[in-house]
Write a protein that holds these residues in place. Sequence first.
Motif, mmCIF file in Angstrom:
data_model
loop_
_atom_site.group_PDB
_atom_site.id
_atom_site.type_symbol
_atom_site.label_atom_id
_atom_site.label_comp_id
_atom_site.label_asym_id
_atom_site.label_seq_id
_atom_site.Cartn_x
_atom_site.Cartn_y
_atom_site.Cartn_z
ATOM 1 N N GLN A 94 80.089 45.949 96.084
ATOM 2 C CA GLN A 94 80.224 46.937 97.151
ATOM 3 C C GLN A 94 80.460 48.301 96.514
ATOM 4 O OE1 GLN A 94 79.737 45.508 100.015
ATOM 5 N NE2 GLN A 94 80.257 47.019 101.585
ATOM 6 N N PRO A 95 79.694 49.325 96.885
ATOM 7 C CA PRO A 95 79.816 50.632 96.214
ATOM 8 C C PRO A 95 81.235 51.176 96.184
ATOM 9 C CG PRO A 95 77.873 50.607 97.609
ATOM 10 C CD PRO A 95 78.611 49.326 97.883
ATOM 11 N N SER A 96 82.000 50.926 97.226
ATOM 12 C CA SER A 96 83.373 51.440 97.282
ATOM 13 C C SER A 96 84.364 50.552 96.536
ATOM 14 C CB SER A 96 83.811 51.555 98.751
ATOM 15 O OG SER A 96 83.823 50.264 99.359
ATOM 16 N N GLY A 97 83.915 49.344 96.184
ATOM 17 C CA GLY A 97 84.807 48.396 95.532
ATOM 18 C C GLY A 97 85.768 47.719 96.483
ATOM 19 N N SER A 98 85.625 47.966 97.779
ATOM 20 C CA SER A 98 86.529 47.411 98.773
ATOM 21 C C SER A 98 86.279 45.921 98.974
ATOM 22 C CB SER A 98 86.328 48.156 100.094
ATOM 23 O OG SER A 98 87.174 47.640 101.109
ATOM 24 N N PRO A 99 87.292 45.159 99.364
ATOM 25 C CA PRO A 99 87.095 43.734 99.658
ATOM 26 C C PRO A 99 85.995 43.529 100.703
ATOM 27 C CG PRO A 99 89.434 44.222 99.587
ATOM 28 C CD PRO A 99 88.724 45.536 99.473
ATOM 29 N N VAL A 100 85.086 42.588 100.420
ATOM 30 C CA VAL A 100 83.972 42.317 101.333
ATOM 31 C C VAL A 100 84.382 41.172 102.257
ATOM 32 C CG1 VAL A 100 81.512 41.830 101.533
ATOM 33 C CG2 VAL A 100 82.374 43.032 99.510
ATOM 34 N N ARG A 101 84.310 41.435 103.572
ATOM 35 C CA ARG A 101 84.824 40.477 104.542
ATOM 36 C C ARG A 101 83.750 39.648 105.217
ATOM 37 N NH1 ARG A 101 89.989 41.635 106.029
ATOM 38 N NH2 ARG A 101 89.896 39.446 106.683
ATOM 39 N N ALA A 117 86.330 45.933 103.953
ATOM 40 C CA ALA A 117 87.614 46.244 104.566
ATOM 41 C C ALA A 117 87.799 47.737 104.816
ATOM 42 C CB ALA A 117 88.747 45.715 103.681
ATOM 43 N N ASP A 118 87.094 48.587 104.074
ATOM 44 C CA ASP A 118 87.212 50.033 104.270
ATOM 45 C C ASP A 118 86.230 50.568 105.312
ATOM 46 O OD1 ASP A 118 84.837 49.800 102.904
ATOM 47 O OD2 ASP A 118 85.353 51.236 101.317
ATOM 48 N N GLY A 119 85.515 49.665 105.993
ATOM 49 C CA GLY A 119 84.578 50.085 107.033
ATOM 50 C C GLY A 119 83.169 50.360 106.555
ATOM 51 N N CYS A 134 73.275 52.448 103.063
ATOM 52 C CA CYS A 134 74.717 52.288 103.184
ATOM 53 C C CYS A 134 75.219 53.136 104.347
ATOM 54 C CB CYS A 134 75.401 52.714 101.886
ATOM 55 S SG CYS A 134 77.164 52.329 101.816
ATOM 56 N N GLY A 135 76.229 52.653 105.053
ATOM 57 C CA GLY A 135 76.838 53.397 106.150
ATOM 58 C C GLY A 135 78.288 52.997 106.296
ATOM 59 N N SER A 136 78.932 53.477 107.361
ATOM 60 C CA SER A 136 80.330 53.123 107.582
ATOM 61 C C SER A 136 80.705 53.352 109.035
ATOM 62 C CB SER A 136 81.259 53.950 106.673
ATOM 63 O OG SER A 136 81.178 55.321 107.006
ATOM 64 N N VAL A 137 81.744 52.646 109.476
ATOM 65 C CA VAL A 137 82.294 52.861 110.810
ATOM 66 C C VAL A 137 83.498 53.784 110.680
ATOM 67 C CG1 VAL A 137 81.464 50.674 111.699
ATOM 68 C CG2 VAL A 137 83.734 50.780 110.651
ATOM 69 N N LYS A 138 83.890 54.396 111.804
ATOM 70 C CA LYS A 138 84.952 55.410 111.758
ATOM 71 C C LYS A 138 86.313 54.800 111.482
ATOM 72 C CE LYS A 138 82.647 58.680 114.865
ATOM 73 N NZ LYS A 138 82.725 59.405 116.173
ATOM 74 N N ASP A 139 86.585 53.680 112.126
ATOM 75 C CA ASP A 139 87.922 53.106 112.024
ATOM 76 C C ASP A 139 87.855 51.599 111.796
ATOM 77 O OD1 ASP A 139 89.486 55.540 112.767
ATOM 78 O OD2 ASP A 139 88.426 55.274 114.677
ATOM 79 N N GLY A 140 88.822 51.098 111.037
ATOM 80 C CA GLY A 140 88.994 49.665 110.897
ATOM 81 C C GLY A 140 88.136 49.021 109.824
ATOM 82 N N SER A 141 88.444 47.760 109.584
ATOM 83 C CA SER A 141 87.686 46.950 108.636
ATOM 84 C C SER A 141 86.512 46.293 109.350
ATOM 85 C CB SER A 141 88.572 45.849 108.047
ATOM 86 O OG SER A 141 89.682 46.385 107.372
ATOM 87 N N LEU A 142 85.422 46.084 108.622
ATOM 88 C CA LEU A 142 84.296 45.331 109.174
ATOM 89 C C LEU A 142 84.554 43.853 108.915
ATOM 90 C CD1 LEU A 142 81.044 47.355 108.403
ATOM 91 C CD2 LEU A 142 82.176 46.980 110.579
ATOM 92 N N SER A 158 84.483 45.411 114.270
ATOM 93 C CA SER A 158 85.570 45.927 113.434
ATOM 94 C C SER A 158 86.933 45.441 113.910
ATOM 95 C CB SER A 158 85.559 47.452 113.435
ATOM 96 O OG SER A 158 86.124 47.957 114.634
ATOM 97 N N SER A 159 87.916 45.573 113.026
ATOM 98 C CA SER A 159 89.281 45.171 113.348
ATOM 99 C C SER A 159 89.902 46.085 114.392
ATOM 100 C CB SER A 159 90.134 45.172 112.078
ATOM 101 O OG SER A 159 90.142 46.467 111.485
ATOM 102 N N CYS A 160 89.252 47.208 114.682
ATOM 103 C CA CYS A 160 89.718 48.097 115.748
ATOM 104 C C CYS A 160 89.111 47.742 117.100
ATOM 105 C CB CYS A 160 89.396 49.550 115.403
ATOM 106 S SG CYS A 160 90.433 50.231 114.105
ATOM 107 N N GLY A 161 88.185 46.777 117.113
ATOM 108 C CA GLY A 161 87.631 46.312 118.367
ATOM 109 C C GLY A 161 86.291 46.876 118.754
ATOM 110 N N ASP A 162 85.660 47.650 117.857
ATOM 111 C CA ASP A 162 84.380 48.274 118.181
ATOM 112 C C ASP A 162 83.198 47.383 117.810
ATOM 113 O OD1 ASP A 162 85.639 50.561 119.090
ATOM 114 O OD2 ASP A 162 85.629 51.508 117.104
ATOM 115 N N LEU A 163 82.230 47.291 118.727
ATOM 116 C CA LEU A 163 80.915 46.732 118.422
ATOM 117 C C LEU A 163 79.990 47.895 118.106
ATOM 118 C CD1 LEU A 163 79.995 43.953 121.048
ATOM 119 C CD2 LEU A 163 80.234 43.666 118.574
#
Length: 429
Positions: A94-101, A117-119, A134-142, A158-163
């Motif tokens: 993962q480019p960010s090195g974040s845990p992949v969920r 985990a970093d969205g 590559c992209g990202s969501v505004k809030d929460g972990s994917l 996401s962990s924030c509840g967004d689809l």
Amino acid sequence: MVKLIYTLADHGDDINCCAFSSSLLATCSLDKTIRLYSLSDFTEVPHSPLKFHTYAVHCCCFSPSGHILASCSTDGTTVLWNPHSGQTLSVMEQPSGSPVRVCRFSPDSTCLVSGAADGTVVLWNAQSYKLYRCGSVKDGSLVACAFSPNGSLFVTGSSCGDLTVWDDKMRCLHSEKAHDLGITCCDFSSQPVSDGEQGLQFFRLASCGQDCQIKIWVVSFTHISGFELKYKSTLRGHHAPVLACAFSHNGQMLVSGSVDKSVIVYDTNTENVLHTLTQHTRYVTTCAFAPNVLLLATGSMDKTVNIWQFDMETLFQARSTEDQLKHFTEDWSEDDVSEWLCAQDLKDLVGIFKMNNIDGRELLNLTKESLADDLKIDGYSYEKEAMENWISKKKRTSPMTNLVLPSVVLTPNRTLKMAINRWLETHQK
């Protein structure tokens, strides 16, 4: 009925995910390993367990072709494996090195999505193993991801509840709050809800979350306006957070697993509960249907994976429309039907089905009454109207032999019917 046929207890920690191919079951765990089992007898294959990840393995999935297995981990990597040899094909960081969920293949097996985990969400070329977009969501972990059946878009949760809906170029098309306390899983049904209008397709999407609910959405696709996401209904069978949901491959059933330790199987058309399974002793974290047979795998924090087998009655309970069942069985040969009967522990019916030339198309037309009667007739064929008239006059003997009929339930002479239909197909062209 649903019968527990195997309990797999080889992992040393919580089960996080399980996935089927046409010949294998894959399971992964907090113990850093992936284990592979043969569907023929659920013995572990010689090259299992697969070891590479240095931290917990959160998700595993097969490519639709079954030739590649993907796994992702807290260590920030998504690994591609040859499931038949255990060989590592590629390690994608993962480019960010974040845990992949979460990780998911596209329907044509050419792309793979990984969510972290970093969205961040990455679309990989599954053939060259190179990062595509590559992209990202505004809030929460994917934590959840599912491709549409036609492969034109995918949905992340996401962990924030967004689809969030993305197209195959990684453009964000839509985002909305689906579950107030966070999404845990989502899945598309592979079968259309209806044919719809010309150029329009409708598919069910299920999402579940920490709010103890499963929500059903209808997604429509059109070449003109793109897509539309509409809320349809909410299933409230669980009384604790729902951690997993998955459609059966024929689209007739939806299964869910929960913190309440139960597994619920729904009829997707009526949304009625078909079965509630309570074998696990801790949170149920994952569930998956096998693609070609009526098998279900459920995994739990109790460190076990349970394998469940559905009987013929469940198939009829969930068969609300013939059109949906056709996608599952219409193309089966007589040998395919025989293999399916054996897989359902119905070997005693194989000879009867073969004698009556029951292929996939004929299987669709069977009723519970004809199955209960073992497809037996008195050895003669009659015109239906004439036989019904005979019985209506309270006659309980055979018109040909004058012997007492063992049953007055009429069952079709399928061999004759098929011969007539095939003759008509040949001579009416």
